[in-house]
Every structure is written in structure tokens, then in C-alpha cells.
Design a protein around this motif. Sequence first.
Motif, PDB file in Angstrom:
ATOM      1  N   MET A   1      17.714 -17.087 -45.465  1.00  0.00           N
ATOM      2  CA  MET A   1      18.258 -15.745 -45.393  1.00  0.00           C
ATOM      3  C   MET A   1      19.371 -15.635 -46.426  1.00  0.00           C
ATOM      4  N   ARG A   2      19.349 -14.559 -47.169  1.00  0.00           N
ATOM      5  CA  ARG A   2      20.336 -14.317 -48.213  1.00  0.00           C
ATOM      6  C   ARG A   2      20.841 -12.879 -48.116  1.00  0.00           C
TER       7      ARG A   2
ATOM      8  N   THR B   1      14.604  -6.862 -42.723  1.00  0.00           N
ATOM      9  CA  THR B   1      15.981  -7.326 -42.854  1.00  0.00           C
ATOM     10  C   THR B   1      16.600  -7.567 -41.485  1.00  0.00           C
TER      11      THR B   1
ATOM     12  N   LEU C   1      20.812  -9.008 -44.455  1.00  0.00           N
ATOM     13  CA  LEU C   1      20.220 -10.294 -44.807  1.00  0.00           C
ATOM     14  C   LEU C   1      18.712 -10.153 -44.928  1.00  0.00           C
ATOM     15  N   LEU C   2      18.146 -10.797 -45.938  1.00  0.00           N
ATOM     16  CA  LEU C   2      16.708 -10.767 -46.113  1.00  0.00           C
ATOM     17  C   LEU C   2      16.216 -12.159 -46.453  1.00  0.00           C
ATOM     18  N   ASP C   3      14.947 -12.395 -46.187  1.00  0.00           N
ATOM     19  CA  ASP C   3      14.332 -13.683 -46.464  1.00  0.00           C
ATOM     20  C   ASP C   3      13.920 -13.719 -47.930  1.00  0.00           C
TER      21      ASP C   3
END
Length: 77
Positions: free
Chosen positions: A1-2, A36, A44-46
Motif C-alpha cells: 500500500m502506498r 483505495t 492508500l492504493l495498492d
Amino acid sequence: MRTISEAAAELRALDPHTAMTPYHIRRLCLDGVLPTVKAGKKILLDLDTLIEYMADPTADKFQPSPATTANGIRRIS
């Protein structure tokens, strides 16, 4: 997750000539194209999902779901 900015930096590291900007990633997230998770104010998204989207943006799983709200206003039935 970023976070969105971290995901954009990772893409830039993988491909210095990428045209994917943090703004475009944010729009994909807010439009519901990419799944998200919200953590406070952060989105956060993968990263793997983002890379998969870049490989095939026309896949069925990346089609935005119909909006239930319009500009933050919930429809009254």
C-alpha cells in the motif's frame, strides 16, 4: 500500500519517462477506477493494482462504478 505521491515516485523509479503523474493517479482513485483505502486524510492504493491498470486499463475490473452521489450530494429517493 502506498500513498499517491509514493506510488508516483515508485513508477518514476521503474520508468523515468512515464507520463503517469500524481494528479492522474489521484483522479483514478477519486473516480473509483482504482480501489483505495482511506487512512485519515491519506488515500492508500495498492501499487500492484496500479501497475496492472497501466498494463490493461480497459479491463472490466477497472471500470468505474456508477456514482451514487453527485458532487457530494446524496440522491433522495
